[in-house]
Design a protein around this motif. Structure first.
Motif, PDB file in Angstrom:
ATOM      1  N   SER A 122       0.690  -1.106  -0.020  1.00  0.00           N
ATOM      2  CA  SER A 122      -0.018   0.041  -0.189  1.00  0.00           C
ATOM      3  C   SER A 122       0.711   1.414   0.092  1.00  0.00           C
ATOM      4  O   SER A 122       0.620   2.276  -0.809  1.00  0.00           O
ATOM      5  CB  SER A 122      -0.943   0.034   1.238  1.00  0.00           C
ATOM      6  N   ASN A 123       1.974   1.119   0.798  1.00  0.00           N
ATOM      7  CA  ASN A 123       2.829   2.296   0.687  1.00  0.00           C
ATOM      8  C   ASN A 123       3.367   2.738  -0.675  1.00  0.00           C
ATOM      9  O   ASN A 123       3.454   3.679  -1.032  1.00  0.00           O
ATOM     10  CB  ASN A 123       4.009   2.101   1.621  1.00  0.00           C
ATOM     11  N   ALA A 124       3.813   1.467  -1.261  1.00  0.00           N
ATOM     12  CA  ALA A 124       4.380   1.554  -2.579  1.00  0.00           C
ATOM     13  C   ALA A 124       3.380   2.078  -3.582  1.00  0.00           C
ATOM     14  O   ALA A 124       3.946   3.045  -4.486  1.00  0.00           O
ATOM     15  CB  ALA A 124       4.931   0.163  -2.974  1.00  0.00           C
ATOM     16  N   LEU A 125       2.280   1.467  -3.485  1.00  0.00           N
ATOM     17  CA  LEU A 125       1.210   2.120  -4.585  1.00  0.00           C
ATOM     18  C   LEU A 125       0.726   3.604  -4.261  1.00  0.00           C
ATOM     19  O   LEU A 125       0.651   4.391  -5.101  1.00  0.00           O
ATOM     20  CB  LEU A 125      -0.123   1.489  -4.182  1.00  0.00           C
ATOM     21  N   ILE A 126       0.613   4.054  -3.109  1.00  0.00           N
ATOM     22  CA  ILE A 126       0.334   5.396  -2.831  1.00  0.00           C
ATOM     23  C   ILE A 126       1.484   6.288  -2.905  1.00  0.00           C
ATOM     24  O   ILE A 126       1.590   7.458  -3.899  1.00  0.00           O
ATOM     25  CB  ILE A 126      -0.004   5.542  -1.195  1.00  0.00           C
ATOM     26  N   ARG A 127       2.959   6.023  -2.754  1.00  0.00           N
ATOM     27  CA  ARG A 127       4.080   6.573  -3.054  1.00  0.00           C
ATOM     28  C   ARG A 127       4.319   6.741  -4.626  1.00  0.00           C
ATOM     29  O   ARG A 127       4.749   8.037  -5.126  1.00  0.00           O
ATOM     30  CB  ARG A 127       5.353   5.848  -2.440  1.00  0.00           C
ATOM     31  N   SER A 128       3.872   6.020  -5.238  1.00  0.00           N
ATOM     32  CA  SER A 128       4.100   5.945  -6.743  1.00  0.00           C
ATOM     33  C   SER A 128       2.934   6.804  -7.618  1.00  0.00           C
ATOM     34  O   SER A 128       3.124   7.125  -8.849  1.00  0.00           O
ATOM     35  CB  SER A 128       4.396   4.556  -7.395  1.00  0.00           C
ATOM     36  N   ALA A 129       2.000   7.066  -6.997  1.00  0.00           N
ATOM     37  CA  ALA A 129       0.655   7.660  -7.602  1.00  0.00           C
ATOM     38  C   ALA A 129       1.124   9.205  -7.922  1.00  0.00           C
ATOM     39  O   ALA A 129       1.873   9.687  -7.455  1.00  0.00           O
ATOM     40  CB  ALA A 129      -0.274   7.932  -6.512  1.00  0.00           C
ATOM     41  N   THR A 130       0.622   9.666  -9.109  1.00  0.00           N
ATOM     42  CA  THR A 130       0.791  10.802  -9.630  1.00  0.00           C
ATOM     43  C   THR A 130      -0.605  11.835  -9.796  1.00  0.00           C
ATOM     44  O   THR A 130      -1.515  11.058 -10.008  1.00  0.00           O
ATOM     45  CB  THR A 130       1.592  10.886 -10.804  1.00  0.00           C
ATOM     46  N   ARG A 131      -0.302  13.006  -9.830  1.00  0.00           N
ATOM     47  CA  ARG A 131      -1.580  13.986 -10.208  1.00  0.00           C
ATOM     48  C   ARG A 131      -1.398  14.271 -11.772  1.00  0.00           C
ATOM     49  O   ARG A 131      -2.200  14.749 -12.323  1.00  0.00           O
ATOM     50  CB  ARG A 131      -1.632  15.105  -9.518  1.00  0.00           C
ATOM     51  N   ASP A 132      -0.204  13.944 -12.184  1.00  0.00           N
ATOM     52  CA  ASP A 132      -0.054  14.273 -13.805  1.00  0.00           C
ATOM     53  C   ASP A 132      -1.072  13.596 -14.622  1.00  0.00           C
ATOM     54  O   ASP A 132      -1.052  12.261 -14.482  1.00  0.00           O
ATOM     55  CB  ASP A 132       1.550  14.122 -14.338  1.00  0.00           C
ATOM     56  N   GLY A 133      -1.449  14.295 -15.611  1.00  0.00           N
ATOM     57  CA  GLY A 133      -2.584  13.550 -16.364  1.00  0.00           C
ATOM     58  C   GLY A 133      -3.922  13.767 -16.013  1.00  0.00           C
ATOM     59  O   GLY A 133      -4.890  13.529 -16.743  1.00  0.00           O
ATOM     60  N   LEU A 134      -3.998  14.172 -14.767  1.00  0.00           N
ATOM     61  CA  LEU A 134      -5.352  14.388 -14.120  1.00  0.00           C
ATOM     62  C   LEU A 134      -5.788  15.948 -14.245  1.00  0.00           C
ATOM     63  O   LEU A 134      -4.944  16.593 -14.255  1.00  0.00           O
ATOM     64  CB  LEU A 134      -5.119  14.207 -12.542  1.00  0.00           C
ATOM     65  N   ALA A 135      -7.199  15.997 -14.457  1.00  0.00           N
ATOM     66  CA  ALA A 135      -7.583  17.522 -14.410  1.00  0.00           C
ATOM     67  C   ALA A 135      -7.221  18.142 -13.193  1.00  0.00           C
ATOM     68  O   ALA A 135      -7.057  17.767 -12.065  1.00  0.00           O
ATOM     69  CB  ALA A 135      -9.077  17.519 -14.538  1.00  0.00           C
ATOM     70  N   PRO A 136      -6.650  19.460 -13.541  1.00  0.00           N
ATOM     71  CA  PRO A 136      -6.024  20.203 -12.231  1.00  0.00           C
ATOM     72  C   PRO A 136      -7.219  20.577 -11.393  1.00  0.00           C
ATOM     73  O   PRO A 136      -6.562  20.834  -9.929  1.00  0.00           O
ATOM     74  CB  PRO A 136      -5.470  21.522 -13.196  1.00  0.00           C
TER      75      PRO A 136
ATOM     76  N   GLY B  51      -8.424  10.914  -4.551  1.00  0.00           N
ATOM     77  CA  GLY B  51      -7.585  10.167  -3.479  1.00  0.00           C
ATOM     78  C   GLY B  51      -5.978  10.697  -3.444  1.00  0.00           C
ATOM     79  O   GLY B  51      -5.992  11.895  -3.710  1.00  0.00           O
ATOM     80  N   HIS B  52      -5.133   9.775  -3.593  1.00  0.00           N
ATOM     81  CA  HIS B  52      -3.943  10.438  -3.622  1.00  0.00           C
ATOM     82  C   HIS B  52      -3.299  10.557  -5.125  1.00  0.00           C
ATOM     83  O   HIS B  52      -2.078  10.919  -5.135  1.00  0.00           O
ATOM     84  CB  HIS B  52      -2.839   9.093  -2.961  1.00  0.00           C
ATOM     85  N   GLY B  53      -4.215  10.078  -5.904  1.00  0.00           N
ATOM     86  CA  GLY B  53      -3.698  10.304  -7.283  1.00  0.00           C
ATOM     87  C   GLY B  53      -3.751   9.209  -8.191  1.00  0.00           C
ATOM     88  O   GLY B  53      -4.372   8.120  -7.841  1.00  0.00           O
ATOM     89  N   LEU B  54      -3.136   9.152  -9.508  1.00  0.00           N
ATOM     90  CA  LEU B  54      -3.365   7.901 -10.299  1.00  0.00           C
ATOM     91  C   LEU B  54      -2.459   6.958 -10.054  1.00  0.00           C
ATOM     92  O   LEU B  54      -1.166   7.338 -10.098  1.00  0.00           O
ATOM     93  CB  LEU B  54      -3.288   8.755 -11.556  1.00  0.00           C
ATOM     94  N   VAL B  55      -2.671   5.718 -10.244  1.00  0.00           N
ATOM     95  CA  VAL B  55      -1.678   4.811  -9.896  1.00  0.00           C
ATOM     96  C   VAL B  55      -0.710   4.755 -10.985  1.00  0.00           C
ATOM     97  O   VAL B  55      -1.182   4.866 -12.220  1.00  0.00           O
ATOM     98  CB  VAL B  55      -2.483   3.166  -9.634  1.00  0.00           C
ATOM     99  N   GLN B  56       0.515   4.390 -10.805  1.00  0.00           N
ATOM    100  CA  GLN B  56       1.587   4.300 -11.436  1.00  0.00           C
ATOM    101  C   GLN B  56       2.371   3.023 -11.661  1.00  0.00           C
ATOM    102  O   GLN B  56       2.798   2.751 -10.617  1.00  0.00           O
ATOM    103  CB  GLN B  56       2.534   5.452 -11.506  1.00  0.00           C
TER     104      GLN B  56
END
Length: 395
Positions: A361-375, A383-388
């Motif tokens: 869960s830490n790795a999933l959340i740490r790797s998430a990004t807001r890039d590519g999401l509507a601002p 949530g924490h962002g888009l999984v990567q």
């Protein structure tokens, strides 16, 4: 007579609260854990009261109906942007050096089409909790499995973690998409006993069906509604307690689809939060996003308040026979997140790190990004962002 889920602790490692409390059951001796002892009993009101005198009893709750988070129609798809494989590209699965090799992923769903060509070379470990056979006449479980680890189909990439070689399949939902909470809990413990690294589910406790069931038995509507809500809460607390009781060093990560209950196409105010059991503490809930004018936005149906988001609109994956089809739903987003969890499992092990619910869960959340999401999106939306997918050494 009502069927109850009964959670006991005969080891004495866990203590039963002396008064009702919202807090999860805590270990009497910190650091100790044990395999949860769950049984199903048919009890009338008198027997229920007698059973509550058992000193090893931790919790009891009536069995409730469950339902599949069925795929959603979406008439306003932007077909020019939703080409096969767009989800893999959005999460970086096409750029990772990991394949998911060695990861053990479990899905608790409608079964799987065991002979589907996208599963060629995958070791299937299956258990049927419905008495209908493991084969998937619904198609949902096969679509989810294809997105997680499916091999290419006719030159179309459908799988996020195409090197994952073991899939645990717990058929907890009938081909109609209906099931019960006792089957779900039994499947969770089965998948854990089979060494699953991550367990995914796309079902919810069906309160509406439970109310209908109780009124058919003669309950007044008000009482039926209160009893169904109480049973839903009781099942959620038992599930949370079961997760807490598993050994934290080896406990698998639980990932749930957030639900498809919102009606934003009618009004932006027609929203609700994560469905149960994805709402449980200890579960990473996944919401669905699709393309908007300024980036990826929550799908009109996807429930608010996810832990993370992933592509869930116009997702091309395996159908129930031997081809592919497109589906929309938070289930499709869940499948992308499970694929990324498989990639991260391989990555963590390659780094010499432990793999369990906490580290994944830490790795999933740490790797998430807001890039590519509507601002304009807020944590309620993303949530924490888009999984990567992992791209290099873990931070």
């Amino acid at each position: 007579m009502t069927r109850f889920i009964v959670l006991r602790d005969k080891s004495g490692n866990w203590q039963r609260p002396s008064v009702p409390t919202i807090a999860a059951i805590e270990p009497t001796r910190p650091g100790e854990a044990g395999q949860p002892d769950i049984t199903m009993l048919d009890l009338d009101p008198r027997q229920l009261r007698e059973a509550s005198n058992d000193p090893s009893l931790l919790a009891m709750a009536p069995v409730v109906p469950t339902r599949l988070l069925a795929p959603e129609p979406l008439d306003d798809l932007r077909a020019d942007e939703l080409v096969p494989g767009w989800g893999q590209r959005a999460i970086g699965a096409d750029r990772t050096h990991m394949t998911g090799k060695g990861a053990r992923v479990a899905i608790l769903d409608t079964g799987v089409a065991t002979q589907h060509p996208c599963l060629e070379g995958v070791s299937l470990i299956a258990k049927d909790f419905t008495d209908l056979g493991i084969d998937d006449a619904n198609g949902h479980g096969t679509h989810v499995a294809g997105t997680i680890l499916g091999r290419d189909m006719g030159g179309i990439r459908i799988g996020v973690a195409r090197g994952t070689d073991t899939l645990l399949v717990g058929k907890t939902l009938a081909d109609t998409g209906h099931g019960t909470s006792d089957r779900f809990l039994a499947a969770v413990l089965w998948a854990q006993s089979q060494g699953a690294d991550v367990i995914g589910f796309a079902l919810s406790f069906d309160t509406a069906a439970h109310i209908e069931q109780l009124t058919a038995e003669g309950y007044p509507m008000t009482l039926a509604t209160l009893a169904a809500v109480h049973a839903n809460r009781g099942n959620l607390r038992i599930f949370e307690s079961v997760l807490r009781m598993l050994d934290p060093a080896t406990r698998p990560l639980m990932v749930g689809a957030v639900g498809n209950d919102c009606l934003r196409t009618i009004s932006p105010e027609f929203e609700t939060g994560p469905s149960a059991p994805a709402a449980a503490r200890g579960v990473v809930s996944i919401g669905a996003v699709g393309p908007g004018d300024k980036g990826l936005v929550p799908a009109a149906f996807s429930n608010a308040g996810p832990t993370l988001v992933a592509p869930g609109v116009g997702i091309v994956s395996a159908n129930a026979s031997d081809g592919v089809r497109s589906m929309n739903g938070s289930s499709m987003a869940l499948a992308h997140a499970l694929g990324v969890a498989a990639l991260l499992t391989q990555h963590l092990r390659a780094d010499g790190q432990p793999v369990n619910a906490q580290s994944l869960s830490n790795a999933l959340i740490r790797s998430a990004t807001r890039d590519g999401l509507a601002p304009h999106l807020t944590p309620v939306d993303r949530g924490h962002g888009l999984v990567q997918a992992p791209r290099g050494p873990l931070d």
